[in-house]
Design an enzyme around this catalytic site. Structure first.
Site, mmCIF file in Angstrom:
data_model
loop_
_atom_site.group_PDB
_atom_site.id
_atom_site.type_symbol
_atom_site.label_atom_id
_atom_site.label_comp_id
_atom_site.label_asym_id
_atom_site.label_seq_id
_atom_site.Cartn_x
_atom_site.Cartn_y
_atom_site.Cartn_z
ATOM 1 N N GLN A 161 48.062 -61.025 -23.661
ATOM 2 C CA GLN A 161 48.285 -60.850 -22.230
ATOM 3 C C GLN A 161 47.581 -61.906 -21.381
ATOM 4 O OE1 GLN A 161 47.512 -56.331 -22.704
ATOM 5 N NE2 GLN A 161 48.736 -56.500 -20.857
ATOM 6 N N HIS B 297 45.633 -55.782 -31.005
ATOM 7 C CA HIS B 297 46.027 -55.221 -29.713
ATOM 8 C C HIS B 297 47.530 -55.432 -29.534
ATOM 9 C CE1 HIS B 297 44.505 -53.997 -25.532
ATOM 10 N NE2 HIS B 297 45.835 -53.920 -25.498
ATOM 11 N N ASN C 285 44.023 -51.148 -31.341
ATOM 12 C CA ASN C 285 44.156 -50.632 -29.982
ATOM 13 C C ASN C 285 45.260 -49.585 -29.913
ATOM 14 O OD1 ASN C 285 43.648 -50.949 -26.940
ATOM 15 N ND2 ASN C 285 45.864 -51.237 -27.097
ATOM 16 N N GLU C 286 44.913 -48.434 -29.356
ATOM 17 C CA GLU C 286 45.871 -47.345 -29.172
ATOM 18 C C GLU C 286 46.672 -47.072 -30.448
ATOM 19 O OE1 GLU C 286 46.278 -47.550 -24.337
ATOM 20 O OE2 GLU C 286 48.040 -48.096 -25.514
#
Length: 423
Positions: free
Chosen positions: A17, A111, A155-156
């Site tokens: 990102q 991620h 992540n998540e």
């Protein structure tokens, strides 16, 4: 506010990102596929790969003592079994810059994005992915472990079941369910812009790419859990002093009358089913943005008249406190690894942070073991399928010049961090 000594105050980013030009990743490939369901490609993003030193210095200047960022697997291992010395040394420089500026690094090893070669093998539905992921984590930590006090494997890890619920929920009044995961929602046109609807743009089930975000199947969820436990062991073997955990996207699940069983199911699938995989972890990363109202048929839309964000979420900062209290059943120390709001009105971000931290303080006062608060996001960045329109950052980024401009929210949160560090 009174928080424990050594409490982590910071902001978070994800490599894809912010870094820019992550050309070896599966998401880069998807962004450039004809008819892509991504609103736009990531391109240079925030050029953080080049500008990390000034970015880290800015975070320290604002008053933070921690920085959560991710190491990009596709850069470190651009081809199966071939590791990039240049990429490893780059991340060594990032970690050293954090230490030089007094920021505790919280490193995420995956991620959302993966190397293209892994996706071509079957991605997170491929039975050998746990050992591939563990080998990558072991390599990184054998090289960089002494610089990494905290490592989040994935992540998540529970994002697949959450997205599956959104994609299968019956539309009600033309609105998507409340609390949809980041980048998979119908944007509320709060500021008068046309709404984006990546949910409608997604390919049919059989055509969906085998990327991490679309790992819905029972086998895929099992592989994600196995990947975490294998990676945890690899990290421990390479760097015993590093604290290891993962992060979960945890919505504040609130049943409406008749929705109690559905609410229990959703909480079980997104939290309780993952608790056994946490056995042996040192902490749990909690990521909370809003609440999710649940009726007898599943997630419900945001209530009429409720304030919404650029993502279509209900403005509901108190969700974090409620989720932290429920997450204590995992029996682990907690770190808020993400909590934020997509909005063009920074005064609402300040209020979101203020209310969220008031709830966090209440939880800590009541004995909930929370070790840190890492805001999402440090910068206005690439928001996956929604491109650059949603703005979550404490720091604005002019993508033509890459100039950084701290917002009032950055100064507000940084000042709180400084005051609490001196208390």
């Amino acid at each position: 506010m009174a928080f424990p000594e050594g409490f982590l105050w910071g902001a978070a980013t994800a490599a894809h990102q912010v870094e820019g030009n992550n050309v070896a990743s599966d998401f880069w490939a998807l962004e450039h596929t004809p008819g892509s369901f991504f609103a736009e490609p990531s391109g240079d993003a925030c050029d953080h790969y080049r500008l990390f030193r000034q970015d880290i210095a800015l975070l320290a200047e604002l008053g933070f003592n921690s920085y959560r960022f991710s190491i990009e697997w596709a850069r470190v291992e651009p081809e199966d079994g071939r590791f990039s010395r240049a990429a490893i040394e780059h991340y060594r420089d990032v970690l050293q810059a954090c230490h030089d500026h007094g920021l505790t690094p919280v490193v995420t090893l995956h991620h959302f994005t993966s190397p293209r070669w892994l996706t071509e093998l079957g991605g997170w539905e491929y039975d050998k992915t746990p050992e591939r992921f563990a080998a990558y984590c072991g390599k990184v930590m054998s090289e960089l472990g002494p610089l990494v006090p905290y490592a989040c494997t994935i992540n998540e890890a529970n994002i697949g079941p959450l997205i599956r619920d959104v994609l299968t929920a019956a539309p009600q009044d033309g609105r998507e369910p409340a609390g949809a995961p980041v980048g998979v929602t119908d944007q509320a046109a709060r500021d008068g812009e046309d709404a984006l609807s990546p949910v409608d743009a997604l390919p049919a089930d059989q055509d969906r790419p085998k990327v991490f975000l679309f790992t819905f199947s029972e086998q895929g969820v099992s592989i994600v859990k196995r990947a975490h436990t294998a990676a945890r062991q690899a990290i421990r073997d390479a760097s015993p002093a590093t604290q290891v955990g993962l992060t979960l996207a945890l919505q504040d699940i609130q049943p409406e009358p008749g929705g109690e069983k559905q609410a229990e199911r959703i909480w079980a699938e997104t939290f309780e089913d993952f608790v056994p995989a946490l056995d042996g972890d040192d902490f749990l990363g909690v990521q909370s943005y809003t609440r999710s109202l649940v009726g007898s048929d599943g997630p419900l839309p945001v209530p009429d008249g409720a304030e919404t964000t650029q993502m279509g979420y209900e403005f509901y900062p108190q969700a974090m406190e409620n989720v932290l209290r429920r997450a204590t059943t995992a029996g682990l120390p907690l770190i808020v690894t993400e909590h934020g709001i997509g909005t063009a009105d920074d005064s609402r971000r300040v209020e979101f942070v203020r209310q969220g931290l008031a709830g966090l303080e209440r939880a800590v006062t009541d004995g909930v073991d929370v070790r840190g608060y890492l805001h999402w996001s440090a910068f206005d960045n690439y928001e996956w399928m929604l491109g650059y329109r949603p703005t979550f950052g404490l720091i604005a980024v002019d993508r033509d010049t890459q100039r950084r401009t701290p917002k009032e929210s950055a100064r507000y949160l940084g000042a709180l961090a400084q005051r609490n560090a001196l208390a």
